[in-house]
Design a protein around this motif. Sequence first.
Motif, mmCIF file in Angstrom:
data_model
loop_
_atom_site.group_PDB
_atom_site.id
_atom_site.type_symbol
_atom_site.label_atom_id
_atom_site.label_comp_id
_atom_site.label_asym_id
_atom_site.label_seq_id
_atom_site.Cartn_x
_atom_site.Cartn_y
_atom_site.Cartn_z
ATOM 1 N N ILE A 49 1.782 6.399 -7.088
ATOM 2 C CA ILE A 49 0.617 7.082 -7.635
ATOM 3 C C ILE A 49 0.642 8.559 -7.289
ATOM 4 O O ILE A 49 0.241 9.403 -8.087
ATOM 5 C CB ILE A 49 -0.675 6.392 -7.162
ATOM 6 C CG1 ILE A 49 -0.793 5.032 -7.841
ATOM 7 C CG2 ILE A 49 -1.897 7.241 -7.444
ATOM 8 C CD1 ILE A 49 -1.957 4.215 -7.414
ATOM 9 N N LYS A 50 1.135 8.880 -6.113
ATOM 10 C CA LYS A 50 1.234 10.289 -5.708
ATOM 11 C C LYS A 50 2.133 11.055 -6.671
ATOM 12 O O LYS A 50 1.829 12.190 -7.048
ATOM 13 C CB LYS A 50 1.783 10.368 -4.278
ATOM 14 C CG LYS A 50 1.780 11.743 -3.687
ATOM 15 C CD LYS A 50 2.262 11.685 -2.247
ATOM 16 C CE LYS A 50 2.371 13.061 -1.655
ATOM 17 N NZ LYS A 50 2.896 13.020 -0.286
ATOM 18 N N TYR B 42 1.022 3.833 -3.074
ATOM 19 C CA TYR B 42 0.602 5.197 -2.788
ATOM 20 C C TYR B 42 1.687 6.189 -3.195
ATOM 21 O O TYR B 42 1.398 7.222 -3.795
ATOM 22 C CB TYR B 42 0.272 5.355 -1.303
ATOM 23 C CG TYR B 42 -0.053 6.777 -0.928
ATOM 24 C CD1 TYR B 42 -1.259 7.351 -1.293
ATOM 25 C CD2 TYR B 42 0.867 7.546 -0.227
ATOM 26 C CE1 TYR B 42 -1.553 8.654 -0.970
ATOM 27 C CE2 TYR B 42 0.578 8.853 0.102
ATOM 28 C CZ TYR B 42 -0.637 9.405 -0.268
ATOM 29 O OH TYR B 42 -0.909 10.703 0.050
ATOM 30 N N ARG B 43 2.938 5.883 -2.890
ATOM 31 C CA ARG B 43 4.015 6.807 -3.254
ATOM 32 C C ARG B 43 4.154 6.922 -4.759
ATOM 33 O O ARG B 43 4.363 8.012 -5.284
ATOM 34 C CB ARG B 43 5.337 6.353 -2.642
ATOM 35 C CG ARG B 43 5.426 6.613 -1.173
ATOM 36 C CD ARG B 43 6.819 6.489 -0.652
ATOM 37 N NE ARG B 43 7.422 5.216 -1.049
ATOM 38 C CZ ARG B 43 8.680 4.909 -0.842
ATOM 39 N NH1 ARG B 43 9.468 5.748 -0.239
ATOM 40 N NH2 ARG B 43 9.157 3.740 -1.203
ATOM 41 N N GLN C 220 0.841 -1.198 0.000
ATOM 42 C CA GLN C 220 0.000 0.000 0.000
ATOM 43 C C GLN C 220 0.876 1.249 0.000
ATOM 44 O O GLN C 220 0.612 2.194 -0.739
ATOM 45 C CB GLN C 220 -0.922 0.030 1.214
ATOM 46 C CG GLN C 220 -2.084 -0.900 1.103
ATOM 47 C CD GLN C 220 -3.105 -0.410 0.112
ATOM 48 O OE1 GLN C 220 -2.955 -0.595 -1.090
ATOM 49 N NE2 GLN C 220 -4.131 0.226 0.596
ATOM 50 N N ARG C 221 1.881 1.269 0.836
ATOM 51 C CA ARG C 221 2.772 2.427 0.918
ATOM 52 C C ARG C 221 3.519 2.633 -0.393
ATOM 53 O O ARG C 221 3.637 3.753 -0.880
ATOM 54 C CB ARG C 221 3.752 2.224 2.063
ATOM 55 C CG ARG C 221 4.624 3.408 2.314
ATOM 56 C CD ARG C 221 5.429 3.213 3.575
ATOM 57 N NE ARG C 221 6.331 4.329 3.734
ATOM 58 C CZ ARG C 221 7.500 4.254 4.280
ATOM 59 N NH1 ARG C 221 7.928 3.110 4.773
ATOM 60 N NH2 ARG C 221 8.270 5.305 4.375
#
Length: 80
Positions: free
Chosen positions: A65-66, A62-63, A58-59
């Motif tokens: 996609i951010k 998320y990074r 997840q982390r």
Amino acid sequence: MLPVKNFSPQQVAVVTCFPLGLLGGIAVYFYGAGILPALIFFILLSLASYIFIYFMIQRFVYRKIKIIYKLIYQTKASKR
């Protein structure tokens, strides 16, 4: 192989955690501890590895996609 093309983070964590737990449980069983400690170790190792793998995926996602969202936002802002 599994028939799914794109795995969700939960699916990746499940597919990864059970072999880890199974190997750990088998190792404890053959070490001579017995079936109950091996089963408990299997369950605990599977849960711990699932939680760890899930949150790390997840982390990571998320990074990544951010970064993509920032790039898209900057591209839209520069066109205005």
